[in-house]
Design a protein around this motif. Sequence first.
Motif, PDB file in Angstrom:
ATOM      1  N   ILE A  11     108.969-101.713  -9.333  1.00 19.23           N
ATOM      2  CA  ILE A  11     108.973-100.732 -10.417  1.00 19.23           C
ATOM      3  C   ILE A  11     107.601-100.066 -10.416  1.00 19.23           C
ATOM      4  O   ILE A  11     106.569-100.721 -10.239  1.00 19.23           O
ATOM      5  N   TYR A  13     104.223 -97.972 -11.401  1.00 21.32           N
ATOM      6  CA  TYR A  13     103.292 -97.815 -12.524  1.00 21.32           C
ATOM      7  C   TYR A  13     103.365 -96.397 -13.070  1.00 21.32           C
ATOM      8  O   TYR A  13     103.446 -95.445 -12.289  1.00 21.32           O
ATOM      9  N   HIS A  19     104.258 -90.251  -5.585  1.00 27.45           N
ATOM     10  CA  HIS A  19     103.812 -89.647  -4.326  1.00 27.45           C
ATOM     11  C   HIS A  19     104.667 -90.180  -3.178  1.00 27.45           C
ATOM     12  O   HIS A  19     105.611 -90.942  -3.394  1.00 27.45           O
ATOM     13  N   GLY A  21     104.291 -92.408  -0.983  1.00 27.40           N
ATOM     14  CA  GLY A  21     104.399 -93.870  -0.846  1.00 27.40           C
ATOM     15  C   GLY A  21     105.521 -94.415  -1.719  1.00 27.40           C
ATOM     16  O   GLY A  21     106.335 -95.237  -1.281  1.00 27.40           O
ATOM     17  N   THR A  25     109.474 -96.187  -0.406  1.00 29.15           N
ATOM     18  CA  THR A  25     110.191 -97.417  -0.776  1.00 29.15           C
ATOM     19  C   THR A  25     111.567 -97.075  -1.323  1.00 29.15           C
ATOM     20  O   THR A  25     112.571 -97.735  -1.006  1.00 29.15           O
ATOM     21  N   ALA A 228     106.468-107.563 -15.269  1.00 26.88           N
ATOM     22  CA  ALA A 228     107.080-106.635 -14.307  1.00 26.88           C
ATOM     23  C   ALA A 228     108.102-107.313 -13.397  1.00 26.88           C
ATOM     24  O   ALA A 228     109.199-106.789 -13.182  1.00 26.88           O
ATOM     25  N   GLY A 257     105.945-102.878  -0.958  1.00 25.33           N
ATOM     26  CA  GLY A 257     104.860-102.520  -0.048  1.00 25.33           C
ATOM     27  C   GLY A 257     104.038-103.768   0.247  1.00 25.33           C
ATOM     28  O   GLY A 257     104.039-104.726  -0.532  1.00 25.33           O
ATOM     29  N   ASP A 259     101.060-104.432  -0.007  1.00 27.89           N
ATOM     30  CA  ASP A 259     100.007-104.745  -0.985  1.00 27.89           C
ATOM     31  C   ASP A 259     100.497-105.649  -2.121  1.00 27.89           C
ATOM     32  O   ASP A 259      99.691-106.285  -2.787  1.00 27.89           O
ATOM     33  N   HIS A 264     105.265-111.104  -5.012  1.00 27.83           N
ATOM     34  CA  HIS A 264     106.706-111.306  -4.859  1.00 27.83           C
ATOM     35  C   HIS A 264     107.074-112.589  -4.129  1.00 27.83           C
ATOM     36  O   HIS A 264     108.194-113.082  -4.274  1.00 27.83           O
ATOM     37  N   GLY A 287     105.046-101.099   5.413  1.00 23.80           N
ATOM     38  CA  GLY A 287     103.637-100.734   5.583  1.00 23.80           C
ATOM     39  C   GLY A 287     103.223 -99.592   4.671  1.00 23.80           C
ATOM     40  O   GLY A 287     103.978 -99.163   3.800  1.00 23.80           O
ATOM     41  N   TRP A 289     101.498 -95.669   4.117  1.00 24.39           N
ATOM     42  CA  TRP A 289     101.322 -94.341   4.701  1.00 24.39           C
ATOM     43  C   TRP A 289      99.904 -93.856   4.455  1.00 24.39           C
ATOM     44  O   TRP A 289      99.404 -93.936   3.332  1.00 24.39           O
TER      45      TRP A 289
HETATM   46  N1  MSP Z   1     104.046-101.849 -10.627  1.00 26.58           N
HETATM   47  C1  MSP Z   1     103.771-102.510  -9.420  1.00 26.58           C
HETATM   48  C2  MSP Z   1     105.008-103.150  -8.845  1.00 26.58           C
HETATM   49  C3  MSP Z   1     105.707-104.110  -9.737  1.00 26.58           C
HETATM   50  S1  MSP Z   1     107.172-104.698  -9.005  1.00 26.58           S
HETATM   51  C4  MSP Z   1     107.650-105.976  -9.956  1.00 26.58           C
HETATM   52  C5  MSP Z   1     103.200-101.525  -8.403  1.00 26.58           C
HETATM   53  N2  MSP Z   1     103.446-100.240  -8.612  1.00 26.58           N
HETATM   54  S2  MSP Z   1     102.905 -99.050  -7.710  1.00 26.58           S
HETATM   55  O1  MSP Z   1     103.418 -97.879  -8.343  1.00 26.58           O
HETATM   56  O2  MSP Z   1     101.501 -99.127  -7.549  1.00 26.58           O
HETATM   57  O3  MSP Z   1     103.478 -99.224  -6.291  1.00 26.58           O
HETATM   58  C6  MSP Z   1     104.817 -99.293  -6.059  1.00 26.58           C
HETATM   59  C7  MSP Z   1     105.130 -99.295  -4.585  1.00 26.58           C
HETATM   60  O4  MSP Z   1     104.660 -98.122  -3.939  1.00 26.58           O
HETATM   61  C8  MSP Z   1     104.525-100.468  -3.849  1.00 26.58           C
HETATM   62  O5  MSP Z   1     105.523-101.072  -3.060  1.00 26.58           O
HETATM   63  C9  MSP Z   1     103.478 -99.853  -2.982  1.00 26.58           C
HETATM   64  O6  MSP Z   1     103.302-100.569  -1.819  1.00 26.58           O
HETATM   65  C10 MSP Z   1     104.084 -98.494  -2.715  1.00 26.58           C
HETATM   66  N3  MSP Z   1     103.064 -97.585  -2.278  1.00 26.58           N
HETATM   67  C11 MSP Z   1     102.046 -97.057  -3.003  1.00 26.58           C
HETATM   68  N4  MSP Z   1     101.268 -96.307  -2.171  1.00 26.58           N
HETATM   69  C12 MSP Z   1     101.764 -96.351  -0.913  1.00 26.58           C
HETATM   70  C13 MSP Z   1     101.458 -95.726   0.308  1.00 26.58           C
HETATM   71  N5  MSP Z   1     100.416 -94.942   0.463  1.00 26.58           N
HETATM   72  N6  MSP Z   1     102.305 -95.951   1.346  1.00 26.58           N
HETATM   73  C14 MSP Z   1     103.441 -96.699   1.224  1.00 26.58           C
HETATM   74  N7  MSP Z   1     103.747 -97.289   0.094  1.00 26.58           N
HETATM   75  C15 MSP Z   1     102.857 -97.261  -0.941  1.00 26.58           C
HETATM   76  O7  MSP Z   1     102.582-101.953  -7.434  1.00 26.58           O
END
Ligand code: MSP
Length: 513
Positions: A11, A13, A19, A21, A25, A228, A257, A259, A264, A287, A289
């Motif tokens: 989920i 933020y 964007h 990324g 997903t 979350a 992702g 990170d 998880h 991975g 981007w």
């Molecule tokens: N809120 C947490 C997730 C909670 S799940 C119980 C979170 N949110 S996030 O908005 O920061 O990221 C969500 C997803 O977007 C993650 O899987 C993260 O890896 C992915 N990405 C964010 N930036 C990214 C890139 N630049 N490239 C690929 N995926 C990326 O983390």
Amino acid sequence: MDNTYYITTPIYYVNDVPHIGHAYTTIACDAAARFMRAEGKEVYFLTGTDEHGQKVEKAAAERGEKPIDLADRVVARFSSLWDKLNISNDRFVRTTEPDHRKAVEAIFRRVKENGDVYLGEYEDWYCTPCETFWTEMQLMDGNCPDCGRATDKLGEPSYFFRMSKYGDRLLKHIEDNPEFIQPVSRRNEIISFVREGLRDLSISRTTFSWGIPVPDDPDHVIYVWFDALTNYLTGVGYPEETENYKKFWPADVHVVGKDILRFHTVYWPTFLMSAGLPLPRKIFAHGWWTVEGRKMSKSLGNVVDPGEMAEEYGVDAIRYFVLREVPFGLDGDFSRESLVHRVNSDLANDIGNLVSRVLAMVGKYRDAVVPTVSGYGEEEVDVELRQALEKALADVRSSMSEPAFHKALIAVWGFISVVNKYVDSTGPWALAKDPDESERLDTVLYNMCEALRAIGLLVFPFMPATGDEIWDRLGLERKAESGRMSELESWGGLAGGLKTRRGEALFPRIELS
Ligand code: MSP
């Protein structure tokens, strides 16, 4: 065989705008969900937003608004992006919804009743001007990584989760279930981490209030990750024993992702073990981007807006590009040049030209009607064509079970290339000149249309609008919908007599400006 499939995205933020990324997903999960529906599975596909925590509280305060107003605004951006990108999620969960709060309270209580929650003191480095706690690792030369100022070691009362108790059980679970963490390189990383021993985890905070209060102690709010991660249960109705809960829990795959893999594969399973709930079957980490070789960041001004990209290049072009360009699990680089290259070669040339050539010939030689045939031809090329589809279907199926989207697409494009060669080697333009070859012309044109039908179905999970459009041009009324993949197991499902339509180029070539 289990005929259900539950897939989730993380989920997102709400302190960031969507964007590429995030879109990555979500598109990946959508392709998997659509593929499993086409396989006849009953699918539940969940996505949503992560709305609590100090960052959101702070961002809202800086703008002089309420956190929920900020969240509402950003959530609308996510959901409209998913509409635009043709995302077929069954539910969008928001952590500020009342049923999510109920789920979090319920699991917290169960973990507590199980003796795994105790009150302690959380100690870390505090930056007073930023009102933020940092771990030792996060500090930059001992200072706040955000503002660079000095930090103080401070403590606050906090509830802890006895994660240390579950280290051995978790390790055993990971070792006994090779599929649990994918890809393998990531699995090894987590195994080493768990082998070091797990520490208890702070699961509440008192220094901010934007969150779900701890049951029976509302001075504390529940730590954002505990909150979350529970969304995956909320999504199917927990704590009620709803139909969906019984049908879909445990999830088949959480796609995340790299990170956030540790949250998880370490936190989440140990929470579930403590609550006595079954663990998800698989966690797949993809991975990251970069953009034109650099990390995406607001300060560099290189954040790729997937909505804008989709407007410029088309939704399916973006979906195809992100899934095809990078082996799922590895990092990748986004650039206009590689996007344009992919669109022109794989989409405009390979699939676009094929569709347009075949339908043009059916138009020209058979008044745009799919010929009715009594057989599918026994020449070598005919046999090879049918075998190529069998192989593509088998390869797509095994790739999607990983999931390895790029491999699945390579398999589909392998078939597309065989069909293109079939057109070249059967030469309908020559057959059309010889009245004795009329039956052969019927056969080859039929085979080409049947191949297009298969291609429409095979590309549908990845590029739903394109799959639908191909079917529409073939005169098929029903869309490429659930349960139809098995129709490709035998050749000849397309009825003769359908009225086809050539249409515009599916993917016009793009000039790089
Ligand atoms: N809120 C947490 C997730 C909670 S799940 C119980 C979170 N949110 S996030 O908005 O920061 O990221 C969500 C997803 O977007 C993650 O899987 C993260 O890896 C992915 N990405 C964010 N930036 C990214 C890139 N630049 N490239 C690929 N995926 C990326 O983390």
